[in-house]
Structures are given as C-alpha cells and as structure tokens.
Write an enzyme that holds these catalytic residues in place. Structure first.
Site, mmCIF file in Angstrom:
data_model
loop_
_atom_site.group_PDB
_atom_site.id
_atom_site.type_symbol
_atom_site.label_atom_id
_atom_site.label_comp_id
_atom_site.label_asym_id
_atom_site.label_seq_id
_atom_site.Cartn_x
_atom_site.Cartn_y
_atom_site.Cartn_z
ATOM 1 N N GLY A 11 -22.576 6.265 8.238
ATOM 2 C CA GLY A 11 -23.161 7.071 9.313
ATOM 3 C C GLY A 11 -22.144 7.528 10.339
ATOM 4 O O GLY A 11 -20.931 7.390 10.150
ATOM 5 N N SER A 12 -22.672 8.057 11.431
ATOM 6 C CA SER A 12 -21.864 8.738 12.440
ATOM 7 C C SER A 12 -20.734 7.876 12.990
ATOM 8 O O SER A 12 -20.902 6.684 13.246
ATOM 9 C CB SER A 12 -22.770 9.157 13.589
ATOM 10 N N SER A 13 -19.585 8.513 13.192
ATOM 11 C CA SER A 13 -18.424 7.813 13.735
ATOM 12 C C SER A 13 -18.662 7.340 15.165
ATOM 13 O O SER A 13 -17.964 6.468 15.652
ATOM 14 C CB SER A 13 -17.198 8.717 13.686
#
Lengths: 384, 128
Positions: free
Chosen positions: B57-59
């Site tokens: 998922g998102s950094s």
C-alpha cells in the site's frame, strides 16, 4: 552497502539527530533496492506536501525537523492542497488550511524552493545530460529518466527528503544501466493525449523498473506528460526506453483491446459536473494551446485549470489568464487535480478530465465518478 | 539476511501471515490492527517483535509507523520476508530495527517465541 567514514559517522548520530535519521532512511532504502553505495545528487524534488496525503503525522514530523534541518542541494517540491489566493472560494475547513500552511512553512524553513509543482522539468533549467537527481514525484521521475537525460530512482517522499538533506541517494538500478523486462509495441492508430495516458498506465502495470517502447510517432509535450503521469499512477516502473529492445526481451502489444480495458477501468461516468485540466499541471505551451482552441468560446460548466505559479505569472503577462477567466476557467496555482481536497463527493458526482493520472486519484481518493475525454472533445462538447 | 535498520532488542514474536498496509489497517494512536479481514485484527503491535511477509500500500504508511512510535505503541522490531520501501522508510524514520530473512527462517518463526535481535552481531537472531 559500503559507506564512507563520514556517512558511517552520520549514521551513528555524530552529526546530529536529523542527519542520523536522513542516513537511516538512505541506508534502509538502499538495502531495500539493492544499492551498494550512496552517490551525490544535484537536485532533489520532494513529494509529501499536500496535507491530504501526509496528514497530522507528516505535519508534526516536518514541523519537528524543520527547526534545525536545512537542505544541502537545490530542492523543489510538489503541489499542496490549495491556492492561497482563492482558497476562500472552496469551502475548506480551517484545520486543513492551518495544517497545510504549517507544512508549507516547514519546507520553506528548511530552504526548499516553494515551487509547489509536479512539473519541475518544465519550470526549472534541466542540468547537463546524465546528472544524478532525486525526484519523488512519479511523473517527474519518469519524465527526467525518459525525456530529460537525467538519472533518478523512483524516490519515495522520505528518500527524496533524505537526499535533499544529505545531497546523496542510493545507487540503485535506474541510476545504472537498467535492463527492461518487457517491450511494449504501441499499436493504436491516431492517438491523442488520453491514448498516451492509457499507454503509460498500461506500461506501469507490466513494467518492472523500466520498459522498452516502440511504435511511437511524433509526440507533443502534452502527450509526453500524459504518458509519464499514467505510468507513475499504476506501478513502480520509472523509465521509458524508446526502441524495440533486445530480441530476447518479451514483447507485448498495446492495442485497441488493451486501450478499451483501461478506459473501462477508469471511465466511470457518462458525463461530468465539472471539468479539470492539469494533472500533471499545465505548462505554458498547453495554456497557450488551450487559449487557441477556445477561440472566444466559453465553458458551460465549471472548469478548473491547474498550473504552477510561475507559469500563471507568465500567462498573465501574455494575456492568457484574462482569456481563460473570460471563458469561465478557475485558474489554480500551487495545487493539482491529483489528490485535491477542492473536489468533494458531497458536491460533485463526476468530473470530466483528459488526465489518466487525475482520473485514477479522483476515482480512488476523492470517490467521484470520472468521465474521460480528450481536450479537443472537451472543447467541442463543453464550450459554446 | 539483510539489515535495513540496525539495533538491538529482545521480545516476544507476534507473527502475521498477511502483509500489512500500515496506512489503512493500523490505528496510529493505539497501534492496534483495525482491519476485520486481517489475521492480526484487534491485536496490539506495542512492544512486540512483529514478523510479517512485507508491507503493502501507500508509501505514506511510513508516517503511520512514525506515529505509533511517537505514541509508544510501536513494535520493538520488525522482521520481514521481503523488503518494501514503506516499511523500510517507516522503520528508518521511527528508528525501529528491521531485518529481512529467508523464506526458510521466516517459516520457522512462530507467535509467542522469545527472540533477541542484535544487528551488529555475526548471528543477529537468537531464539531463547
């Protein structure tokens, strides 16, 4: 990773806590991407600016380190959540505005150039061929590697910040000679910017760190940007290499069928309530082209135009902003379609745009419908 | 074995067979897994050695790791099967030791084990 004595010393904390954190980030990133050393970079471009994306934790972290951290190399940064000149027109809550301004202040205190733009390659001079940079914004990293003869990893917000503070970056695959895992053969006739955006989106899905791409004709700036924006949205791939590539390299066609699949994935509405132009933000040539295409016609719906502040100033001097405002456009600096808090599903059901990158985030983050159209089609359908 | 963030700790293992999306599934104040579909649902990450395949998922999830550390609800260390940039940068920001181990070693670790980790040692992992 092999570190120099000075890098080791920083990692141990002998040059202060900020440097220690920065080197910890570079080493962790380097080990995760199989780098064997750190190398100097000349320009960092930061992401993680919009309060919508980094939230309270990001705001607090930046506020903390900005008390003593200073950037060591030229450092520019991505758009934030709004344009301070017209934010009062957009019903944003006070908390958002104050947290966003705190983030802005933190970056400025660290010595970052307040460019608030996702197209640094259009508003700053490009250094000489082969220069190592560290760009966190995905479309900018892809543009730098593919069109500007620069070298960058697809940096995270954190590795780019660490690079800004140290002037160094891990020596990972894209900085070396990269071998693409696949060759894409462009096989769609009469492409427009939407086609190129979807081609980029497709490439990001099938590519590893870079892809070969063949069958491209002459492309204008808008189409190049669309392709970079699309690729950055769908994967971790960060470079186009133009050509057929090695004969052993796997080949795959991008044809009408693939185009339709991506269109069906991203186009979720028959029509939009508003129009957005710019993700990536529009450059001066795109603004000029838009003015030319309008030919005195006006938008029949709200149309938001996102462009960097420096471009807006140039456009004002030439008279373009007058013409766009006459046509009903809202011109916004310092922010972008992508991850904008200015479009909410409470007031908008669907947005018309020619941006694949914008479409992806409008759909997934803003939760609104998306109606994809090329700019020419938008002008034909939505202006009178 | 690869050391991404160095350090020395001892603690009890909490192992997940699922990857972790820090942005969506971990409460940044309490350090408790809030995703019903995750195999660590309602478990706290505080002061354990977290063993999981990798982050996804998102950094921006890296900031969640930083937040739970700031709120004293973070794991003592993390051990993954595969390196990913979100967990790598999150642990680096928060100064939480992080190592990557082989598939074989990964499958030999179970929840409840008492482990000591010292990344400067030639043999960093010890089972008590």
């Amino acid at each position: 990773m092999e570190l120099t004595r000075e890098e080791e010393s920083a990692l141990k904390g002998e040059q202060g806590e900020t440097m220690q954190t920065a080197y910890r980030i570079l080493v962790a990133t380097g080990e995760a991407t199989d780098a064997d050393k750190l190398i100097p970079i000349e320009w960092a471009h930061l992401a993680g600016v919009n309060y919508n994306t980094i939230g309270d934790a990001g705001e607090e972290f930046l506020s903390g380190i900005s008390k003593n951290a200073r950037v060591k190399v030229k450092t520019t940064l991505n758009p934030m959540g709004f344009d301070i000149d017209n934010v009062s027109n957009y019903n944003l809550d006070e908390n958002f505005i104050s947290k966003q301004l705190s983030i802005k202040n933190s970056y400025e205190a660290m010595g970052v150039i307040p460019s608030f733009s996702c197209i640094p390659y259009e508003i700053f001079d490009i250094p000489k061929n082969g220069t190592q940079v560290a760009f966190a914004e995905s479309n900018a990293a892809i543009h730098a590697n593919s069109y500007d003869n620069l070298k960058t990893n697809k940096e995270s917000a954190f590795s780019a910040l660490a690079s800004a503070l140290t002037g160094k970056s891990p020596y990972s695959s894209l900085r070396k000679e990269d071998t693409p895992n696949i060759t894409i053969r462009m096989n769609v006739k009469n492409p427009n910017e939407l086609t190129y955006g979807m081609l980029g989106f497709f490439a990001g899905k099938v590519g590893d760190t870079s892809v070969n791409i063949s069958g491209l004709g002459e492309m204008d700036n808008r189409q190049c940007k669309a392709m970079c924006g699309g690729m950055g949205t769908s994967g971790t791939c960060a470079k186009f290499i133009f050509g057929e590539g090695d004969s052993n390299c796997e080949k795959i066609d991008f044809d009408e069928k693939e185009l339709q699949n991506i269109h069906d994935e991203l186009n979720t509405a028959e029509k939009g309530d508003i129009i957005t132009l710019g993700s990536p933000q529009l450059g001066l040539d795109e603004i000029s082209d838009l003015v030319g295409k309008l030919k005195g016609r006006s938008f029949q719906k709200r149309c938001m135009v996102f462009t960097p502040r420096t471009i807006k100033e140039q456009a004002r001097k030439i008279g373009y902003t007058n013409e766009l405002e006459r046509a009903g456009c809202e011109i916004l600096s310092d922010c972008c379609t992508c991850l904008t808090p200015l479009i909410s599903k409470d007031s908008v059901d669907a947005v018309t745009t020619n941006s694949i990158k914008g479409a992806f985030y409008l759909k997934n983050s803003n939760g609104v419908g998306v109606n994809l159209k090329s700019l020419s089609q938008i002008i034909e359908d939505e202006t009178r | 074995m690869k050391v991404l963030v160095s350090g020395k700790v001892q603690g009890i293992v909490l192992k997940s067979k699922d990857s972790i999306n820090f942005l969506g599934t971990v409460d940044k104040k309490t350090g408790i897994i809030s995703d019903k579909n995750h195999d660590l649902f309602e478990k706290s990450l505080k002061d354990i050695i977290l063993v999981f395949p990798s982050g996804v998922g998102s950094s921006v999830g890296a900031y969640t790791i930083y937040s739970i550390k700031s709120n004293n609800t973070a794991p003592l260390a993390m051990i993954c099967q595969k390196a990913d940039l979100t967990v790598a940068t999150g642990c680096a920001l928060a100064n939480i030791p992080l190592i990557i181990i082989s598939d074989e070693e990964f499958s030999s670790i179970e929840s409840g084990m008492n482990i000591s980790l010292d990344t400067d040692s030639t043999n960093p992992l010890h089972y008590q």
